[in-house]
Write an enzyme that holds these catalytic residues in place. Structure first.
Site, short mmCIF file in Angstrom:
data_model
loop_
_atom_site.label_atom_id
_atom_site.label_comp_id
_atom_site.label_asym_id
_atom_site.label_seq_id
_atom_site.Cartn_x
_atom_site.Cartn_y
_atom_site.Cartn_z
N TYR A 186 0.92 -1.14 -0.08
CA TYR A 186 0.03 0.05 -0.06
C TYR A 186 0.89 1.21 0.05
O TYR A 186 1.98 1.39 1.01
CB TYR A 186 -0.91 -0.01 1.14
CG TYR A 186 -1.87 0.91 1.01
CD1 TYR A 186 -3.19 0.70 0.65
CD2 TYR A 186 -1.70 2.58 1.40
CE1 TYR A 186 -4.37 1.73 0.47
CE2 TYR A 186 -2.59 3.35 1.16
CZ TYR A 186 -4.04 3.06 0.83
OH TYR A 186 -4.76 3.97 0.59
N HIS B 283 8.03 15.70 10.07
CA HIS B 283 7.12 14.58 9.61
C HIS B 283 5.50 15.06 9.71
O HIS B 283 4.61 14.74 9.04
CB HIS B 283 7.38 13.36 10.09
CG HIS B 283 8.38 12.52 9.41
ND1 HIS B 283 8.26 12.12 8.05
CD2 HIS B 283 9.73 12.21 9.58
CE1 HIS B 283 9.48 11.37 7.74
NE2 HIS B 283 10.33 11.57 8.47
N GLU C 181 12.00 4.94 18.36
CA GLU C 181 12.09 4.20 16.84
C GLU C 181 13.72 4.91 16.27
O GLU C 181 14.21 3.85 15.96
CB GLU C 181 11.02 5.07 16.00
CG GLU C 181 11.12 4.54 14.74
CD GLU C 181 10.21 5.56 13.56
OE1 GLU C 181 9.71 6.67 14.18
OE2 GLU C 181 9.73 5.13 12.47
N HIS C 182 14.08 5.80 16.41
CA HIS C 182 15.35 6.28 15.89
C HIS C 182 16.06 6.86 17.13
O HIS C 182 15.46 7.78 17.74
CB HIS C 182 15.15 7.40 14.95
CG HIS C 182 14.53 7.33 13.78
ND1 HIS C 182 12.97 7.53 13.57
CD2 HIS C 182 14.73 6.55 12.43
CE1 HIS C 182 12.47 7.25 12.39
NE2 HIS C 182 13.65 6.69 11.73
N GLN D 162 -10.99 0.24 0.29
CA GLN D 162 -11.16 -0.81 -0.74
C GLN D 162 -10.29 -1.61 -1.43
O GLN D 162 -10.27 -2.53 -1.78
CB GLN D 162 -12.10 0.08 -1.85
CG GLN D 162 -11.54 1.35 -2.16
CD GLN D 162 -11.62 2.47 -1.40
OE1 GLN D 162 -11.93 2.51 -0.37
NE2 GLN D 162 -11.28 3.84 -2.24
N ASP E 84 16.94 7.16 6.58
CA ASP E 84 15.82 7.45 5.91
C ASP E 84 15.73 7.05 4.56
O ASP E 84 14.93 6.36 3.92
CB ASP E 84 15.33 8.75 5.86
CG ASP E 84 14.44 8.95 7.42
OD1 ASP E 84 14.40 7.93 8.29
OD2 ASP E 84 14.27 9.95 7.77
N HIS F 16 -3.75 -39.37 20.29
CA HIS F 16 -2.40 -38.91 20.13
C HIS F 16 -1.53 -40.05 20.79
O HIS F 16 -0.44 -40.47 20.08
CB HIS F 16 -2.30 -37.80 21.09
CG HIS F 16 -2.56 -36.30 20.39
ND1 HIS F 16 -3.87 -36.17 20.18
CD2 HIS F 16 -1.67 -35.53 20.02
CE1 HIS F 16 -4.00 -35.01 19.68
NE2 HIS F 16 -2.63 -34.59 19.38
N ASN G 162 -3.47 6.04 5.81
CA ASN G 162 -4.53 6.84 6.77
C ASN G 162 -5.22 6.02 7.60
O ASN G 162 -4.81 4.62 7.90
CB ASN G 162 -5.21 7.84 6.02
CG ASN G 162 -6.25 7.07 5.33
OD1 ASN G 162 -6.64 5.98 5.65
ND2 ASN G 162 -6.81 7.78 4.52
N GLN H 144 12.85 14.89 12.22
CA GLN H 144 11.68 14.10 12.69
C GLN H 144 10.44 14.87 13.01
O GLN H 144 9.19 14.48 12.33
CB GLN H 144 11.81 13.18 14.18
CG GLN H 144 12.38 11.97 13.97
CD GLN H 144 12.19 10.99 12.86
OE1 GLN H 144 11.05 10.74 12.80
NE2 GLN H 144 13.05 11.03 11.98
#
Lengths: 432, 432
Positions: A132, A264, A329-330, A193, A363, A422, A216, A261
């Protein structure tokens, strides 16, 4: 610009830090209902439903879904049409990302015991993956690279990209990136969709085994809902950076790294830890001065004032402990001997070591993936990698001799659990 | 007993197979609401909320949560009190599972480029893991082994088990298994309240980083909801076995192997593929005869009549193709040269090769994990393993020389994406 200041000596520091980090990805019930409806419709009516939603949301009115497919010729034309510097940068970045990710390839393994019993794991790629790519402002070609290349390195046979093109506007950089990565098919559809089409398959869009890539709130809700039917990657929160600095790096550099950062997203989080109070003052001054030059200054200010912080620590040992709590994260280690310091780090998406290693290099083109765990999830998860597009099957081949020994153990435990079939099935293999 | 028969020559075979496999883990909205409420309460009120739910659901009325903790002394006493054969079987199984899982340990890696730039991944264990063990009929000591041992092999420091003990009844086999695996702490709590306690932490129960282990619909719904706050393992569907047989195995053995999945659960699925129609008849006859001897015959009959099938294929090649579509949790290759045949298998949780390798051996003691992907999810996921209790951090240390080359590429791409702070932060590192 007013960035909050804390000191670990503050009596309220632990509570302040917890409040600073608090972030829950609200699962909006209203969005969830809309998404459930879209998915149900796409599952039942396939192409027809996808076309209706694409008309409604993207204002694209076409007779069939196949006319929303972009050909390989068009993808390569987009690449050729780029300015040379941009095309070469894209190709160089792709090549470095590929080289790094090739080191992640897992192989099958097995071993044979003395009695001839073979055990191991067979490693295979996923067959087909959906990627995506968001439309509009968050359509990043680097994101195409970072999601597509690991899948291709893993050996995924067919990589299908979906990207919404509201009013028919196509992002040429994104198409060029798809060409560089060898994406197999591209459909101009988006939203829940598109997720539904990939998860269930339609007359035109083939069903995939896993869906990756950012989106999103509708896309995130749709991915959560189809998880189980297909695999998904993590649902990412806002981006974060934590810089640990000994106070000897140029404060302008550190301020700009925090900006990288903050720019963003208003909810992005940038935090600096240093034992040097004067250095924190200098970074604050640099930030106040530099922010006015930035085209995205409004986003940067909102982010830094709302969720940023400059924190004075007692020493770098304490900084490592706080970093492990934050699990950023970073993480930038802007200090002497960062490699030695990195051994103290238990939880982080990516560790950028040394004053020259700004997060922006990671990045785009250093090689490692930029899809990283956010919101403290580095405590239990990893960067996107080739391993996310491979899976394992256990291999078990018990010899006739092995079956004698193992059969008795298995039967004893199976009877203990009340599972007699078993036990019997193991006992059949015992030589009387 | 009437097990359905299909042939791939049937005109409707593809649709029949799809209908046979159709299974959606219904997400019950009513359960989900109850669970949301329990989680909110536990998050807000900690111990007090957990105690209230434990009183209400498990009829245990105690003053404090600490009195629901089971000491190491008790765990080891449970192990010592077992009959010797059972204790030894448990220890032998644990030892084999440990040896196999040690082969899965991932290590950190890095490489250095010509210009001195270092890239790699640092691999670390999760700090603290929660293990859910169901109470009542599905309380399997083997499940404790299979979840706890990979975590311990990974290096998880603290493993916290929760197990509901309605009316105070403790399953001694489960406690003994916890002792064998070195589980660090055990609390007698269960349901969504136990999941909440592990995810958010309470005054008594420490917060964990990941929750693994099977549970009922409430536990599954709670795990889905706390995913993101902590990691979770897969939400498993009913157990499945697919047997591919050339017709030369004892039909009683194959029938009993099908039973060994069917006896788990009315919704479990057992399917046999063979090119030999007479062999399918023989297995059907064996099954009809043997089922009457089984203590769990009602479950077995319901499962085999409702979701089982005996399918005649054209040849073994076709069987491999159908198996790859089904992507079974357990796959038995009861045929000549199963190792060669296994190369044709793309998707399966575990592959049991050879007539002596019944699935029951893998459930208990062969070594590989018995927590496996169900409901076709082997297309994109793997058995539980040590890798589920380790995570990776990217390592990036760019040399001053490397920063020159990478900085230009990064800046070009960053400007293309409209992220100027990214570009500037890379450009700062360029030597003028």
């Amino acid at each position: 610009m007013n960035i909050r200041r804390f000191s670990t000596r503050d009596a309220t520091f632990d509570a302040d830090l917890k409040a600073l980090l608090a972030f829950e990805t609200a699962q909006d019930d209203q969005i969830d209902l809309v998404v459930a409806d879209i998915l149900r419709n796409v599952k039942q009516r396939g192409d027809a439903a996808v076309l209706e939603y694409t008309k409604r949301f993207d204002h694209l009115d076409v007779a069939g879904l196949s006319s929303l497919e972009i050909s390989q010729v068009e993808l390569h034309a987009a690449l050729e049409a780029l300015p040379a510097a941009q095309r070469e940068a894209l190709q160089q970045a792709a090549e470095r990302v590929r080289l790094y990710h090739e080191k992640q390839l897992m192989s099958s393994w097995s071993y044979t015991e003395d009695d001839g019993t073979l055990l191991g794991q067979q490693v295979t790629p996923l067959d087909r993956v959906g990627l995506y790519v968001p439309g509009g402002k968050a359509a990043y070609p680097s994101s195409v690279l970072m999601n597509a290349i690991p899948a291709k390195v893993a050996g995924v046979e067919e990589l299908i990209m979906v990207v919404p093109t509201p009013n028919g506007e196509r992002n040429q950089l994104v198409l060029a990136a798809a060409a560089v990565c060898g994406v197999d098919r591209v459909f101009c559809i988006g939203g829940a969709q598109a997720v539904g089409a990939l998860a269930y398959g339609t007359e035109t869009v083939p069903q995939v085994d896993k869906i990756v890539g950012p989106g999103n709130a509708y896309v995130a809700a749709a991915k959560r809902r189809v998880f189980g039917v297909v695999g998904i990657d993590m649902v990412a929160g806002p981006s974060e950076i934590l810089v640990i600095c000994d106070g000897k790096t140029n404060p302008d550099w550190v301020a700009m790294d925090l900006f990288s950062q903050a720019e963003h997203d208003e909810l992005a989080q940038a935090i600096l830890l240093s034992p040097d109070a004067e250095f924190l003052d200098k970074v604050a001054a640099s930030a106040a001065r530099l922010v006015e030059e930035m085209p995205r200054k409004d986003i940067i200010k909102t982010s830094l004032q709302g969720r940023g912080a400059l924190i004075q620590v007692k020493d770098l040992e304490e900084a490592a402990r706080i970093s492990n709590y934050i699990a950023p994260e970073h993480l930038e280690l802007s200090l002497d001997d960062p490699l030695a310091f990195s051994k103290k780090i238990k939880h982080a998406g990516a560790i950028f070591m040394g004053r020259d290693t700004c997060e922006a290099l990671g990045d785009y083109c250093a090689g490692p993936n930029h899809v990283l765990p956010t919101s403290r999830t580095a405590r239990f998860s990893s960067p996107l990698g080739v391993y996310d597009f491979q899976k394992r099957s256990s291999l078990i081949m018990v010899s006739a001799e092995g079956a004698q020994k193992l059969g008795k153990v298995a039967a004893t435990l199976a009877y203990g659990e009340g599972l007699q079939a078993h036990a019997r099935s193991a006992e059949y293999r015992l030589k009387k």
